[in-house]
Design a protein around this motif. Structure first.
Motif, PDB file in Angstrom:
ATOM      1  N   GLY A 149      -0.567   6.784   0.846  1.00  0.00           N
ATOM      2  CA  GLY A 149      -0.825   7.009  -0.577  1.00  0.00           C
ATOM      3  C   GLY A 149      -0.979   8.483  -0.891  1.00  0.00           C
ATOM      4  N   THR A 167      -3.634   8.720  -7.181  1.00  0.00           N
ATOM      5  CA  THR A 167      -3.539   8.276  -5.779  1.00  0.00           C
ATOM      6  C   THR A 167      -4.268   9.240  -4.857  1.00  0.00           C
ATOM      7  OG1 THR A 167      -1.332   9.221  -5.884  1.00  0.00           O
ATOM      8  CG2 THR A 167      -1.475   6.845  -5.653  1.00  0.00           C
ATOM      9  N   CYS A 197      -7.019   7.994  -2.414  1.00  0.00           N
ATOM     10  CA  CYS A 197      -6.659   8.045  -1.000  1.00  0.00           C
ATOM     11  C   CYS A 197      -7.110   9.361  -0.384  1.00  0.00           C
ATOM     12  CB  CYS A 197      -5.155   7.884  -0.811  1.00  0.00           C
ATOM     13  SG  CYS A 197      -4.476   6.442  -1.604  1.00  0.00           S
TER      14      CYS A 197
END
Lengths: 197, 501, 50
Positions: free
Chosen positions: B14, B61, B65
């Motif tokens: 990610g 993201t 992540c």
């Protein structure tokens, strides 16, 4: 099949269905027809039949005229957008289609507006000889025109800004900016939080 | 046994996918500036929306992540193919918002075609699109040619060891310089230098051909981008037929063929190893197959008597074939003229050229010259083995930057990928035929998509069946990334469902 | 200031450009030679047909 597999298969099916339904709306209900008895598509489809014959061709002058000495190249589109383009709200009616025209520069200079993003070009009618593979121009498929007549004047066709788009733009910019700040400061905050503890 | 990916795997994938998507968003700043310059305010908004969407996704993201782990091989492959997929979905926003696309699928088709340097398009009324959107179309094909991951590598990745793995996932495996970031920079140096020289040459020519200076400049830059990246996009619907000029065509041919060279070859030549150009297995292979296909097509067209004289015939044949063989997709004939003037044999010669395609580690697609070279050498080696005494050891080598001993591993990899390409070509051809298209035409179009060429004989239109659009999107994607990383992505998805914990 | 050891700075040092341009010229020359070769092939094809 376990629940997980079923869920993912279901998701895939949903995506494909939406893609298909999205892909199927490509056809316009009633696109603009070509003004020509023998449209560019027909000429390209049976070049041998028309090679060397006299044709009349009407279309929207596109892009620019490229003057080479006493003659000039212009391009006339007789597609679904020759009267009104997509920026002005014409229905989608397939890819562009037209013919390359070689004509005296004097005739070409009668065209004042060429079609592009901001303009709907002049619609003109030319008479000339169709060449399936012109010996004079490296085998190009073209029409050597002798005369040009104005059918309808082109116009300025500015694409207006829609308020909806403006709202979306503003909202997304704010969101992106906020996320950027959070992303940059995250480690500081995390460290700061630990330091004060 | 497949292991189910853990949370850590998702995080690292990610994170890096997010970075690549941010890179795509940054890239859109260039067309945004062009639109502002020309006062195309509606298009400006399209780009503001699209850039923000990319950034929201990318930063989102990255926030979700957060990990310090580096990429392993399968991560690299998944990031490469996954980010191409996401970059296609988000990169299609400007196309879709312009109102020139029949559906979001069509917009994605055009963007995938751009990234993969294919050149097929479904954009309707291209002759009335904005300068900004034209800039985006050509920029994304130029960027896709070097590799969008290469861009991200240059600007966003901080030289991690894992970076090399993503780079390989994008279908490039040459290290021009010891470090992968330096390699990416060397690739950029070559591409940007050619950009300046090529654009200048085309600009001067276009200007002398009767274009306004500003138009001549933008056309030159866009045509350069289409040619160098072996993409095949051009600013007008007439493609390079627009210019009606032998000089323009000759410059395009030089740029297309230079663009189809392996970046390792460029770098060897640029660092003084001049002999490489006549010794390299790929340039030799390209020279042979290009002349052979020219031979076939010239014969076919001379027989059909389409073109009035030899020079005209050669000019048309060589341009379309060089365009097909380098997998560019420029043409100076109408798409339907392949069928109505060139006929079956002309189509077949072009199909062979497209199927073989450009060099490995270039901007082009297709089976690639190096594989043709390796397989031919392996075949000859087998024949020599057959006629030699049993005790004799028959060795074969090929030359690519240095002499490489031909071993079964290399031959095997070449064969596997070649078979994969041929299967993909066959599949696209058969599906087209099932939809009722003429088999030869459907094979032509399918090979064109899967080899990332973009020549069309008229099948690719907005009204073609949606399934064929989807199939072509996948064919372009698989062909460009050379299968492995897309399969890795599929494997990753399967492992998420079926893998052992 | 210590010059940076990596990046575009090293690749784009002025003394490297003659070689780079030499490389580009080699490429162009090769491509034009290739065109000539293909022209030869075309002549053969036309001759055979006639």
């Amino acid at each position: 099949m376990n629940k997980r597999t079923a869920a993912i298969l279901g998701l895939l099916a949903a995506i494909s269905v939406s893609l298909f339904s999205g892909g199927c709306v490509a056809k316009a209900s009633d696109p603009q027809k070509s003004p020509n008895e023998f449209p560019s598509g027909t000429l390209v489809e049976s070049p041998k039949r028309f090679d060397g014959t006299n044709v009349a061709f009407t279309g929207e002058a596109i892009g620019e005229s490229m003057v080479r000495g006493d003659y000039a190249w212009i391009h006339l589109n007789d597609d679904a957008y020759y009267l009104k383009n997509v920026e002005e709200g014409a229905e989608l009616g397939g890819l562009n289609s037209g013919m390359a025209i070689w004509l005296p520069a004097v005739e070409a200079s009668k065209i004042s507006i060429f079609g592009d993003y901001k303009h709907q070009g002049d619609v003109v009618r030319i008479d000339g000889v169709f060449n399936a593979a012109c010996p004079e121009h490296g085998g190009d498929m073209d029409i050597h025109a002798t005369s040009l007549a104005m059918v309808s004047q082109g116009r300025h066709a500015a694409d207006p800004v829609t308020p909806g788009k403006l709202m979306w733009a503003a909202g997304l910019v704010l969101l992106a900016g906020a996320l950027w700040v959070v992303d940059r400061k995250w480690d500081d905050w995390a460290l700061g939080g630990r330091a004060t503890r | 046994m497949i292991l189910r990916p853990r949370k850590e795997d998702h995080l690292v994938i990610g994170k890096y996918t997010g970075k690549v998507v941010i890179g795509v968003g940054m890239l859109m700043i260039i067309p945004l500036l062009v639109s502002i310059f020309f006062g195309e305010w509606d298009t400006v908004l399209d780009f503001v929306i699209s850039i923000s969407a990319c950034l929201v996704f990318g930063f989102g993201t990255q926030l979700l992540c957060r990990t310090e782990r580096d990429l392993n091989w399968s991560h690299g492959l998944v990031v490469a193919s996954g980010s191409w997929g996401l970059a296609t979905i988000l990169g299609a926003l400007p196309h879709y918002l312009s109102g020139h696309e029949g559906s979001y699928l069509d917009a994605m088709f055009d963007v995938m075609s751009g990234y993969t340097t294919t050149g097929l398009y479904l954009l309707q009324d291209i002759d009335h699109i904005s300068m900004g959107l034209n800039m985006w179309r050509h920029l994304l094909t130029y960027a896709g040619g070097q590799g969008i991951v290469v861009i991200a590598l240059t600007f966003l990745f901080k030289g991690t060891a894992g970076a090399y793995k993503v780079y390989v996932g994008e279908g490039k495996d040459e290290r021009l310089l010891p470090n992968v970031v330096q390699t990416a920079q060397a690739i950029w140096l070559v591409s940007l230098t050619w950009l300046v020289v090529g654009t200048l040459a085309l600009f001067v020519t276009g200007w002398s051909l009767g274009q306004e200076p500003v138009r001549a400049f933008f056309h030159a830059m866009w045509v350069f981008m289409g040619a160098w990246s072996t993409g095949g996009f051009a600013p007008q619907s007439y493609n390079t037929f627009w210019f009606h000029s032998l000089t323009y065509e000759t410059i395009c041919i030089v740029i297309m063929i230079a663009g189809s060279f392996n970046f390792a070859l460029h770098w060897a030549l640029w660092t003084g190893k001049r002999k490489e150009i006549i010794r390299n297995v790929e340039t030799i292979s390209f020279a042979i197959t290009l002349s052979l296909t020219t031979l076939i097509a010239t014969y076919a067209l001379a027989k059909a008597g389409v073109y009035p004289d030899a020079m005209t015939l050669f000019r048309k044949v060589f341009y379309q074939l060089a365009s097909g063989h380098t997998t560019t997709g420029f043409s100076t004939i109408y798409a339907r003229a392949f069928v109505t003037q060139w006929g079956p044999l002309g189509l077949i010669a072009t199909m062979i050229a497209m199927a073989i395609g450009a060099s490995a580690c270039s901007t082009g697609g297709g089976i690639k010259g190096i594989r043709m070279g390796v397989m031919t050498k392996a075949f000859l080696q087998d024949v020599r083995k057959m006629i030699s005494p049993e005790s004799a050891v028959v060795r074969a080598k090929y030359h690519h930057i240095r002499d490489v001993l031909l071993d079964d591993g290399i031959v095997r990899t070449s064969m596997t990928i070649t078979i994969a390409y041929i299967t993909l070509y066959g599949l696209t051809a058969v599906v087209g035929a099932l939809y009722g298209y003429d088999f030869l035409q459907s094979a032509f179009e399918g090979i064109s998509a899967a080899s990332n060429t973009g020549l069309s004989c008229g099948i690719t239109t907005p009204s073609m069946p949606a399934l064929m659009k989807v199939l072509y999107i996948f064919a372009m994607w698989l062909g460009r990334l050379e299968f492995m990383s897309v399969f890795a992505l599929v494997g990753y998805a399967v492992a998420m469902v079926r893998g052992r914990r | 200031m210590v010059p940076r050891e990596s990046g575009f700075h090293v690749l784009t040092r002025p003394e490297k450009w003659p070689q780079y341009l030499g490389g580009m010229l080699t490429e162009t020359a090769f491509i034009l030679a290739l065109t000539a070769l293909a022209f030869g092939m075309a002549v053969i094809a036309i001759a055979v047909w006639r």
